[in-house]
Design a protein around this motif. Structure first.
Motif, PDB file in Angstrom:
ATOM      1  N   LEU A 141      38.175  -9.583  36.324  1.00  0.00           N
ATOM      2  CA  LEU A 141      39.293  -9.173  37.313  1.00  0.00           C
ATOM      3  C   LEU A 141      40.689  -8.484  37.525  1.00  0.00           C
ATOM      4  O   LEU A 141      39.863  -7.630  37.826  1.00  0.00           O
ATOM      5  N   GLN A 142      41.434  -8.935  36.107  1.00  0.00           N
ATOM      6  CA  GLN A 142      43.261  -7.927  36.075  1.00  0.00           C
ATOM      7  C   GLN A 142      42.154  -6.570  35.809  1.00  0.00           C
ATOM      8  O   GLN A 142      42.830  -6.198  36.345  1.00  0.00           O
ATOM      9  N   ILE A 143      41.957  -6.574  35.145  1.00  0.00           N
ATOM     10  CA  ILE A 143      41.005  -5.577  33.781  1.00  0.00           C
ATOM     11  C   ILE A 143      40.373  -4.551  35.331  1.00  0.00           C
ATOM     12  O   ILE A 143      40.580  -2.700  35.156  1.00  0.00           O
ATOM     13  N   GLN A 144      39.301  -5.499  36.127  1.00  0.00           N
ATOM     14  CA  GLN A 144      38.426  -3.962  37.100  1.00  0.00           C
ATOM     15  C   GLN A 144      39.576  -4.002  38.248  1.00  0.00           C
ATOM     16  O   GLN A 144      38.785  -2.135  38.179  1.00  0.00           O
ATOM     17  N   THR A 145      40.379  -4.498  38.471  1.00  0.00           N
ATOM     18  CA  THR A 145      41.141  -4.239  39.426  1.00  0.00           C
ATOM     19  C   THR A 145      41.985  -3.127  39.093  1.00  0.00           C
ATOM     20  O   THR A 145      42.358  -1.747  39.976  1.00  0.00           O
ATOM     21  N   ASP A 146      41.846  -3.286  37.760  1.00  0.00           N
ATOM     22  CA  ASP A 146      43.421  -2.562  37.236  1.00  0.00           C
ATOM     23  C   ASP A 146      42.495  -1.482  37.555  1.00  0.00           C
ATOM     24  O   ASP A 146      43.585   0.513  37.090  1.00  0.00           O
ATOM     25  N   ASN A 147      41.574  -1.281  36.488  1.00  0.00           N
ATOM     26  CA  ASN A 147      40.298   0.804  36.319  1.00  0.00           C
ATOM     27  C   ASN A 147      40.536   1.012  37.647  1.00  0.00           C
ATOM     28  O   ASN A 147      40.284   2.344  37.965  1.00  0.00           O
ATOM     29  N   SER A 148      39.499   0.123  38.559  1.00  0.00           N
ATOM     30  CA  SER A 148      39.295   0.285  40.171  1.00  0.00           C
ATOM     31  C   SER A 148      40.884   1.446  40.885  1.00  0.00           C
ATOM     32  O   SER A 148      40.846   2.445  41.747  1.00  0.00           O
ATOM     33  N   ASN A 149      41.995   0.554  40.867  1.00  0.00           N
ATOM     34  CA  ASN A 149      43.230   1.187  41.272  1.00  0.00           C
ATOM     35  C   ASN A 149      43.729   2.554  40.307  1.00  0.00           C
ATOM     36  O   ASN A 149      44.031   3.598  40.593  1.00  0.00           O
ATOM     37  N   ALA A 150      43.495   2.672  39.710  1.00  0.00           N
ATOM     38  CA  ALA A 150      43.167   3.385  37.938  1.00  0.00           C
ATOM     39  C   ALA A 150      42.252   4.817  38.282  1.00  0.00           C
ATOM     40  O   ALA A 150      42.928   6.263  39.082  1.00  0.00           O
ATOM     41  N   ARG A 151      41.300   3.394  39.302  1.00  0.00           N
ATOM     42  CA  ARG A 151      39.642   5.626  39.548  1.00  0.00           C
ATOM     43  C   ARG A 151      40.696   6.130  40.687  1.00  0.00           C
ATOM     44  O   ARG A 151      40.549   7.720  40.794  1.00  0.00           O
ATOM     45  N   LYS A 158      43.333   6.154  42.486  1.00  0.00           N
ATOM     46  CA  LYS A 158      44.566   6.899  42.355  1.00  0.00           C
ATOM     47  C   LYS A 158      44.024   8.441  41.759  1.00  0.00           C
ATOM     48  O   LYS A 158      44.114   9.653  41.926  1.00  0.00           O
ATOM     49  N   MET A 159      43.530   8.451  40.709  1.00  0.00           N
ATOM     50  CA  MET A 159      42.972   9.794  39.513  1.00  0.00           C
ATOM     51  C   MET A 159      41.865  10.115  41.163  1.00  0.00           C
ATOM     52  O   MET A 159      41.715  11.142  41.207  1.00  0.00           O
ATOM     53  N   GLU A 160      41.280   9.750  41.913  1.00  0.00           N
ATOM     54  CA  GLU A 160      40.123  10.573  42.472  1.00  0.00           C
ATOM     55  C   GLU A 160      40.983  10.968  44.185  1.00  0.00           C
ATOM     56  O   GLU A 160      41.450  12.146  44.682  1.00  0.00           O
ATOM     57  N   GLY A 161      42.717  10.564  44.382  1.00  0.00           N
ATOM     58  CA  GLY A 161      42.703  11.069  45.054  1.00  0.00           C
ATOM     59  C   GLY A 161      44.165  12.051  44.768  1.00  0.00           C
ATOM     60  O   GLY A 161      44.324  12.525  45.553  1.00  0.00           O
ATOM     61  N   LEU A 162      44.086  11.678  43.773  1.00  0.00           N
ATOM     62  CA  LEU A 162      45.019  12.845  43.252  1.00  0.00           C
ATOM     63  C   LEU A 162      44.136  13.935  43.265  1.00  0.00           C
ATOM     64  O   LEU A 162      44.676  15.430  43.227  1.00  0.00           O
ATOM     65  N   ALA A 163      43.024  13.944  42.900  1.00  0.00           N
ATOM     66  CA  ALA A 163      41.965  15.238  42.733  1.00  0.00           C
ATOM     67  C   ALA A 163      41.854  15.538  44.197  1.00  0.00           C
ATOM     68  O   ALA A 163      42.237  16.922  44.041  1.00  0.00           O
ATOM     69  N   GLU A 164      41.632  14.651  44.973  1.00  0.00           N
ATOM     70  CA  GLU A 164      41.456  14.865  46.500  1.00  0.00           C
ATOM     71  C   GLU A 164      43.086  16.011  47.159  1.00  0.00           C
ATOM     72  O   GLU A 164      42.838  17.147  47.763  1.00  0.00           O
ATOM     73  N   ALA A 165      43.678  15.725  46.473  1.00  0.00           N
ATOM     74  CA  ALA A 165      45.672  16.047  47.337  1.00  0.00           C
ATOM     75  C   ALA A 165      45.207  17.039  46.555  1.00  0.00           C
ATOM     76  O   ALA A 165      46.032  17.598  47.699  1.00  0.00           O
ATOM     77  N   GLU A 166      44.902  17.371  45.362  1.00  0.00           N
ATOM     78  CA  GLU A 166      44.943  18.826  44.820  1.00  0.00           C
ATOM     79  C   GLU A 166      44.202  19.753  44.834  1.00  0.00           C
ATOM     80  O   GLU A 166      44.818  20.878  45.084  1.00  0.00           O
ATOM     81  N   ARG A 167      43.002  19.430  45.793  1.00  0.00           N
ATOM     82  CA  ARG A 167      42.054  20.321  46.153  1.00  0.00           C
ATOM     83  C   ARG A 167      42.654  20.366  47.642  1.00  0.00           C
ATOM     84  O   ARG A 167      42.938  22.032  48.293  1.00  0.00           O
ATOM     85  N   VAL A 168      42.898  20.095  48.691  1.00  0.00           N
ATOM     86  CA  VAL A 168      44.091  19.924  49.793  1.00  0.00           C
ATOM     87  C   VAL A 168      45.002  21.212  49.685  1.00  0.00           C
ATOM     88  O   VAL A 168      45.054  22.605  49.986  1.00  0.00           O
ATOM     89  N   LYS A 169      45.679  20.625  48.464  1.00  0.00           N
ATOM     90  CA  LYS A 169      46.348  21.457  48.450  1.00  0.00           C
ATOM     91  C   LYS A 169      46.336  22.860  47.762  1.00  0.00           C
ATOM     92  O   LYS A 169      47.138  23.951  48.465  1.00  0.00           O
ATOM     93  N   SER A 170      44.741  22.788  47.351  1.00  0.00           N
ATOM     94  CA  SER A 170      44.706  24.169  47.117  1.00  0.00           C
ATOM     95  C   SER A 170      44.380  24.949  48.009  1.00  0.00           C
ATOM     96  O   SER A 170      44.816  26.668  48.251  1.00  0.00           O
TER      97      SER A 170
END
Length: 549
Positions: A460-470, A472-484
């Motif tokens: 579960l800890q590994i799945q949570t870490d993986n979900s948070n990382a995913r 975070k990556m999707e948010g960063l990608a979305e923010a980059e698109r908004v920023k662009s």
């Protein structure tokens, strides 16, 4: 007429009388016959062929066949008037003399067979009148004993054939001398000679064989070790063939010399590990007791093994509560001082077991049966470890361990009770073992569950870490698109305010959402804020209707 008849009768009587006289007084004897006439005072024999005129006065007559002898036949004739004997040898016809009698052999036959000797045969004949012995050696085609001779040995004899490694001793009973003949040769006995023993094989004296010899003339003993094919001389007698005594590194033996002194030989000593037993010496044989109770002292030992070894024992003892037990066990022991052992005991195994038995009886008598069953191993240790009597050291032995391998009650009734106790103890141990097994299985299951839960928490800890990382990556990608998007709008429309730019971004996102929904079975509801429309939903699968403006 009457005179003629009388004349005829007289003539017939004369002719009959003449015929009677002829046959009574005349006898015809053939070539192979003899006529025996028993007169009134003497016996007369007429040999054929002949026409014999018989005496008028006689006792009897007899015509008999002459004895025909072949080339290998002979007969013995005795004159009953003089008692003299003679031998007639064939081939011929034997005519007897007056008062002669042909003596029969043991088979009842008058004719006897002569003896034929081969090259390896001989015969000894003794003259019963003179005592002279005649020896005839082969080759002899027709041997006929004299009238007073008989075979000394019952018949012809075989010469002793000796091979190169054989010999024979012969004694002359006339002079008492002894001679030794060795092969290769044929040996014929003389008139008064006899074999002292059958032929023997010479002794091969080599590195591992020697011969103990006694000289019968001087009486001295000697040991022959020279490497030869040994044949004793006329005055020598072989007492013993001795093999080389060889000792291993762990072996020893005792030799007693002519003075009675014991000499100890050890295999570890290079000068003593192989030797011949000297004359007037003997290998000392120790007689030890054997059997589990050491009831038989018949174990003969000439070579002692100095390595540690096991020895079993069995004896009876009685506990403090008067229970008689039969103990079984074993010693692990070794000989450490051979000289001391020989000096202080002549039955090492018997002494060791008897001393241990005394110690066991002493210690077992102080405890009850129950105490003995709980601590019999400690009692066994105390028998030799706590023995301060210096018994074993004095006898040159060392006890490494003493173990009780088993015990039982001497009486059957007590043995049944002890069997029940042992059975109950065994059952209790089995139940304890079974409970321990079940506890161990449960403990294993609990530990397995714990490990499973730990693994699940880690997952579960590994799945949570993986979900948070995913995310975070999707948010960063979305923010980059908004920023662009915003940067491009600012560059294109520098005068456009921020609210308008954000509205345009939201509109584009709704379009993307509509495209995604159109590809599936999802339902999209717009509020009046989103569109100024009236929406009605008629869902036949449910009992309600929604109208929202």
């Amino acid at each position: 007429m009457n005179s003629l008849i009388l004349l005829s009768i007289a003539l017939a009587v004369i002719l009959g009388l003449a015929a009677f006289l002829f046959f009574y007084l005349v006898k015809f004897v053939d070539k192979d016959e003899e006529l025996v006439i028993e007169g009134l005072t003497e016996q007369t024999i007429i040999h054929g062929p002949k026409a014999a005129v018989l005496p008028m006065l006689r006792k009897s007559i007899e015509v008999r066949k002459a004895v025909s002898l072949g080339a290998m036949d002979y007969c013995v004739i005795k004159n009953n008037l003089t008692g003299a004997k003679r031998v007639e040898v064939g081939p011929k016809l034997v005519f007897r003399k007056p008062y002669d009698e042909i003596l029969k052999n043991k088979f009842g036959l008058e004719k006897r067979k002569a003896t034929s000797l081969k090259s390896n045969e001989y015969a000894r004949l003794v003259d019963e009148q003179t005592g002279e012995v005649r020896v005839v050696r082969g080759k002899h085609g027709c041997l006929v004993p004299g009238p007073y001779e008989k075979y000394m040995d019952g018949d012809k004899m075989q010469a002793v054939d000796l091979r190169v490694f054989e010999y024979v001793k012969i004694q002359d009973r006339e002079t008492g001398t002894i001679r030794t003949e060795r092969g290769e040769q044929l040996v014929f006995l003389g008139p008064f000679e006899v074999l002292m023993e059958s032929k023997k094989v010479a002794i091969e004296v080599d590195e591992s064989t020697a011969v103990l010899v006694r000289n019968k003339r001087s009486g001295q003993l000697s040991l022959v070790t020279e490497k030869i094919l040994f044949v004793p001389s006329n005055d020598e007698e072989v007492l013993e063939v001795r093999q080389l005594i060889k000792l291993a590194d762990y072996e020893a033996c005792i030799v007693r010399d002519k003075t009675g002194k014991d000499i100890f030989y050890f295999g570890t000593n290079e000068a003593q590990r192989s030797f011949f037993l000297p004359p007037h010496s003997e290998l000392v044989a120790l007689r030890w007791s054997q059997g589990r109770r050491r009831e038989r002292r018949d174990l003969k030992i000439t070579k002692l093994d100095l390595r540690p070894m096991y020895m079993s024992f069995e004896f009876n003892c009685r506990t403090n509560d008067n229970v008689e037990l039969v103990l079984e066990g074993s010693f692990f022991w070794e000989i450490t001082d051979l000289q001391a052992m020989v000096k202080f005991t002549n039955d090492t195994t018997g002494d060791i077991c008897n001393h241990a038995r005394s110690r066991f009886i002493e210690l077992v008598s102080k405890v009850t049966l129950q105490e003995f069953m709980l601590q019999f191993n400690k009692i066994a240790e105390g028998v030799h470890q706590n023995d301060n009597s210096n018994f074993y050291d004095q006898r040159g032995v060392k006890i490494h361990s003493l173990e009780v391998t088993g015990y039982r009650c001497a009486e059957s009734s007590t043995a049944l009770i002890l069997e029940e106790i042992i059975q109950e103890t065994t059952n209790r141990m089995n139940r304890l073992q079974q409970q321990e097994s079940e506890n161990e299985i449960q403990l294993k299951q609990i530990r397995g569950d714990i490990e499973e839960e730990k693994a699940r928490a880690e997952l579960l800890q590994i799945q949570t870490d993986n979900s948070n990382a995913r995310s975070k990556m999707e948010g960063l990608a979305e923010a980059e698109r908004v920023k662009s998007f915003l940067v491009d709008l600012s560059n294109t429309f520098p005068t456009m305010d921020e609210a308008t730019k954000i509205g345009m971004w939201n509109t584009l996102r709704k379009e993307d959402a509509l495209k995604a929904i159109s590809n599936g079975n999802a339902k999209l509801f717009f509020t009046p804020k989103d569109a100024n429309l009236s929406i009605e939903c008629h869902d036949h699968s449910s009992d309600w209707e929604v109208t929202k403006r």
